[in-house]
Design an enzyme around this catalytic site. Structure first.
Site, PDB file in Angstrom:
ATOM      1  N   GLY A  41       0.851  -1.230   0.060  1.00  0.00           N
ATOM      2  CA  GLY A  41       0.150  -0.050   0.092  1.00  0.00           C
ATOM      3  C   GLY A  41       0.830   1.028  -0.316  1.00  0.00           C
ATOM      4  O   GLY A  41       1.928   1.112   0.302  1.00  0.00           O
ATOM      5  N   CYS A  93       5.920  -0.053   7.258  1.00  0.00           N
ATOM      6  CA  CYS A  93       5.309   1.054   6.281  1.00  0.00           C
ATOM      7  C   CYS A  93       6.760   1.484   5.608  1.00  0.00           C
ATOM      8  O   CYS A  93       7.771   1.491   6.029  1.00  0.00           O
ATOM      9  CB  CYS A  93       5.193   2.001   7.284  1.00  0.00           C
ATOM     10  N   LEU A  94       6.495   1.700   4.450  1.00  0.00           N
ATOM     11  CA  LEU A  94       7.458   2.205   3.406  1.00  0.00           C
ATOM     12  C   LEU A  94       8.200   3.673   3.772  1.00  0.00           C
ATOM     13  O   LEU A  94       9.536   3.670   3.537  1.00  0.00           O
ATOM     14  CB  LEU A  94       7.124   2.307   2.075  1.00  0.00           C
ATOM     15  N   HIS A 145      -2.606   7.757   6.943  1.00  0.00           N
ATOM     16  CA  HIS A 145      -1.736   8.449   6.170  1.00  0.00           C
ATOM     17  C   HIS A 145      -2.315   9.789   5.431  1.00  0.00           C
ATOM     18  O   HIS A 145      -1.618  10.901   5.536  1.00  0.00           O
ATOM     19  CB  HIS A 145      -0.976   7.631   4.878  1.00  0.00           C
ATOM     20  N   HIS A 155      -4.318   1.672   7.664  1.00  0.00           N
ATOM     21  CA  HIS A 155      -3.060   2.096   7.772  1.00  0.00           C
ATOM     22  C   HIS A 155      -3.061   3.345   6.625  1.00  0.00           C
ATOM     23  O   HIS A 155      -2.290   4.519   6.986  1.00  0.00           O
ATOM     24  CB  HIS A 155      -1.905   1.039   7.444  1.00  0.00           C
ATOM     25  N   GLU A 156      -3.321   2.753   5.518  1.00  0.00           N
ATOM     26  CA  GLU A 156      -3.180   3.923   4.344  1.00  0.00           C
ATOM     27  C   GLU A 156      -4.100   5.126   4.705  1.00  0.00           C
ATOM     28  O   GLU A 156      -3.645   6.345   4.234  1.00  0.00           O
ATOM     29  CB  GLU A 156      -3.595   3.102   2.790  1.00  0.00           C
ATOM     30  N   GLN A 179       2.937   9.888   1.189  1.00  0.00           N
ATOM     31  CA  GLN A 179       4.266   9.244   1.021  1.00  0.00           C
ATOM     32  C   GLN A 179       5.232   9.429  -0.143  1.00  0.00           C
ATOM     33  O   GLN A 179       6.417   9.288  -0.025  1.00  0.00           O
ATOM     34  CB  GLN A 179       3.965   7.698   1.183  1.00  0.00           C
TER      35      GLN A 179
HETATM   36 NI    NI Z   1       2.413   3.478   5.761  1.00  0.00          NI
END
Ligand code: NI
Length: 174
Positions: free
Chosen positions: A46, A96-97, A142, A138-139, A51
């Site tokens: 995701g 998480c990226l 963000h 989670h997304e 991000q």
């Molecule tokens: Ni993340």
């Protein structure tokens, strides 16, 4: 399509509330395609606009099957997604990226109903559970400037951020 640089915590864009998309046009579709390529290249499941430094309410996801009969979602493009109902609680290990290498157990709703527009501006309603429900939450967090360490209590949050600092230093201070 192009791969975009992924912003790492504590980049301030990760703490900003993202702006809604007014019209799902070619520019938005191009952004989504670039985000998908970035997500796959980074081996994430995701990715949210902030991000990649774009403070707008867009997400790409491709969540694998759970090995118990739940199939992979394939590539999903989400515009202005929101959680409209939630039920139960679960704890799952998340990455998480924007926090390379950090894995933490996060408590979230077990089941959610999510509304969003796709890349053509068509509305969808999805009922999700398990890893898919976690990924949606989670997304969408963000997009509200909330990162997964914000979902921990103060003690575990401090420990997680300390672990993350160590990871960053051992990776050469990226
Ligand atoms: Ni993340």
């Amino acid at each position: 399509m192009a791969v975009m640089p992924v912003r790492a915590w504590p980049d301030p864009v990760l703490s900003q509330k993202a702006e809604p998309i007014e019209v799902v046009d070619d520019e938005v579709r191009r952004l989504l395609a670039d985000m998908a390529e970035t997500m796959y290249r980074s081996e994430g499941i995701g990715l949210a606009g902030p991000q990649v430094g774009v403070s707008r309410r867009v997400v790409t996801m491709d969540v694998p099957g759970d090995g118990e009969g739940e199939p992979s979602t394939g590539l999903l493009y989400l515009v202005n997604p929101r959680v409209v109902a939630r039920e139960g609680t679960c704890m799952m290990t998340e990455g998480c990226l924007s926090f390379p290498g950090l894995e933490i157990d996060v408590k979230r709703a077990e089941r959610v109903r999510v509304e969003y527009l796709d890349q053509h501006g068509e509305p969808h309603v999805v009922d999700a559970e398990g890893i898919l429900a976690v990924c949606f939450q989670h997304e969408i967090d963000h997009l509200d400037g909330i990162v997964f360490t914000d979902r921990l209590g103060p003690v575990r949050r401090r420990l997680a951020l300390r672990d993350y600092d160590k990871l960053r230093r051992s990776a050469g201070g990226r």
